[in-house]
Structure formats: structure tokens, C-alpha cells
Write a protein that holds these residues in place. Structure first.
Motif, short mmCIF file in Angstrom:
data_model
loop_
_atom_site.label_atom_id
_atom_site.label_comp_id
_atom_site.label_asym_id
_atom_site.label_seq_id
_atom_site.Cartn_x
_atom_site.Cartn_y
_atom_site.Cartn_z
N TYR A 117 0.84 -1.20 0.00
CA TYR A 117 0.00 0.00 0.00
C TYR A 117 0.88 1.25 0.00
O TYR A 117 1.74 1.41 0.88
N PHE A 134 -5.25 4.02 4.37
CA PHE A 134 -5.84 2.75 3.93
C PHE A 134 -6.57 2.00 5.06
O PHE A 134 -7.00 0.86 4.85
N HIS A 150 -8.01 -1.78 4.05
CA HIS A 150 -7.10 -2.93 4.09
C HIS A 150 -7.58 -4.10 4.95
O HIS A 150 -7.26 -5.26 4.63
N LYS A 154 0.50 -7.79 4.25
CA LYS A 154 0.40 -6.35 3.98
C LYS A 154 1.69 -5.61 4.30
O LYS A 154 2.29 -5.80 5.35
#
Length: 247
Positions: free
Chosen positions: A32, A43, A47, A54
Motif C-alpha cells: 500500500y 488505507f 485494508h 500487507k
């Protein structure tokens, strides 16, 4: 002896087969990249609804480590690719400026890219009224990102809008944090690329009321809200992303 050899062969083959079917595939990585003046927390509303390992890029921290002449989105993309070992197996999701960096990463790696309120042609960004180098100088002196400019922008585009506090938080970062890092982010947008972008994102998500980045000229998923739709209207955004990732 022959029976023993046969037994060992069967056991080893069975172990190899078992190992092969039990070894889990590596999790999909989703990287991201936030936009101009933004934090990775941009986010936070989307997310949790998107699967995968991530990685959140913090431009405010990482840009300080990128030095040298000729800075551009190409150079920053190369830096992120090396830092996070990005490959074509990864997915990069970028908002605004982050989407511009993401498409430059795809140019280098072939990874999948999702752009939210972003661009592949810098002419789609709200145009600067004067030469970028003058804007860089004005930014360093505090003449661009100040309380007066913030009040004017809110009055023009964000008054009584759900995105108003989001915009004010981002603009506060631009007013109060390192002016050199703000200039670096501007250079990511307006400095010439070292490697032209010839690829397209797998998914573009855009809101009609985005006052910062103009409508894409190619296919995109339209969502409600404005430039900060991923905060004010997160569900249509993460639904569109999940539809892509499940293909």
C-alpha cells in the motif's frame, strides 16, 4: 537387500510427495502506497477487508533516505522495488501520488497495480499554474501550503463534505512537516521520468467529484465520494479490489 531398497524408495517417494502437497504457497503480498502528504493510515478503512500479507509504505520516512540528483517517480520506484524485493507476484495499491508510484513500479517489475484516484498521465493531475521549480521554491518558503491556502481549498471543494477532516489532516501534514520532504513529493509528480510509463493498471478506481485528479480516459470503476473516497466510501473501493484479486 532388494526388498530393503524397494522399501526405502517407496518411503522416500512418499515423503517427497507428502512434502510437495503440504507445503503452503507463499501468501500474496499487497503493498500500500499513500498519496501526497498522506500517512499509511489512509488505507485503514479498506485494508482489513483485503486478504494478503500487507506492507505499508511510509513516504514521509522513506523519502528522506533517497538522495542524489535527478529525483523522479522512476528513481523512487526503483528504491521501493529494491527495499521490499517487489516482483511480478505482488499487488501494489496506490492512492493518488501512491498510484503514480505504483504504476512506475509495474513498469519495472510487471506486478499487478490498483490505482485509486490516480493517473498514468501527469496531465490528468490538477495543473500547476506556474513552473514547477518556482512552486518548489515557494513551498520551501511556506507560500504554498499555509493556513490561508487550506481555508480557500476547504471553502472551494470540501465545505460540508465528509472528506473535509481527511483533507484538513493531509494539508496539515503539508503545512507542518519537513518542507524538503514536501518538495520531494511534488518532484515525484512533476519531475520528468527516467523511464516512460507504457503499462496500465489492472484496476482504476475513481470518483466523479475528484477535484485533484481528472477522470481517467480509459476504463475505470466509478465510486461515490471525491478524492478521498477510500476513507468516506470504503466499501465500493474494497469490493472492486476484491473482485480483481479473486479473478
Amino acid at each position: 537387500m532388494l526388498k530393503l531398497y524397494f522399501l526405502l524408495t517407496v518411503l522416500l517417494a512418499g515423503e517427497a510427495f507428502a512434502t510437495g502437497i503440504e507445503k503452503p504457497l507463499p501468501p500474496m503480498r499487497v503493498i500500500y502506497i499513500p498519496g501526497f502528504g498522506e500517512e499509511p493510515s489512509m488505507f485503514d478503512k479498506i485494508h482489513p477487508h483485503i486478504a494478503g500479507e500487507k506492507i505499508f509504505v511510509d513516504n514521509w520516512k522513506l523519502l528522506a533516505d533517497v538522495t542524489g540528483e535527478g529525483f523522479s517517480a522512476t528513481v523512487y520506484a526503483q528504491y521501493l522495488v529494491a527495499l521490499f524485493h517487489i516482483t511480478n507476484a505482488d499487488v501494489v495499491i496506490g492512492h493518488s501520488l501512491g498510484g503514480w508510484v505504483a504504476i512506475n513500479i509495474k513498469q519495472l517489475t510487471g506486478c499487478r497495480v490498483v490505482q485509486i484516484g490516480s493517473w498514468t498521465d501527469v496531465r490528468r493531475v490538477m495543473p500547476l499554474p506556474i513552473n514547477p521549480k518556482i512552486i518548489y521554491a515557494f513551498t520551501r518558503s511556506g507560500l504554498v501550503f499555509n493556513k490561508l491556502t487550506q481555508m480557500m481549498m476547504v471553502k472551494l471543494h470540501y465545505k460540508n463534505q465528509p472528506s473535509k477532516p481527511v483533507f484538513e489532516e493531509v494539508f496539515s501534514n503539508l503545512r507542518t512537516r519537513s518542507k524538503e520532504l514536501v518538495v520531494k513529493q511534488l518532484k515525484l509528480i512533476f519531475n520528468p521520468l527516467h523511464l516512460p510509463v507504457t503499462v496500465s493498471p489492472e484496476l482504476r478506481i475513481h470518483a466523479k467529484a475528484d477535484h485533484i485528479v481528472a477522470y481517467p480516459r480509459t476504463d475505470f470503476v466509478e465510486v461515490p465520494g471525491d478524492h478521498f473516497t477510500l476513507v468516506t466510501h470504503p466499501q465500493p473501493v474494497y469490493n472492486a479490489i476484491n473482485d480483481l484479486l479473486q479473478l
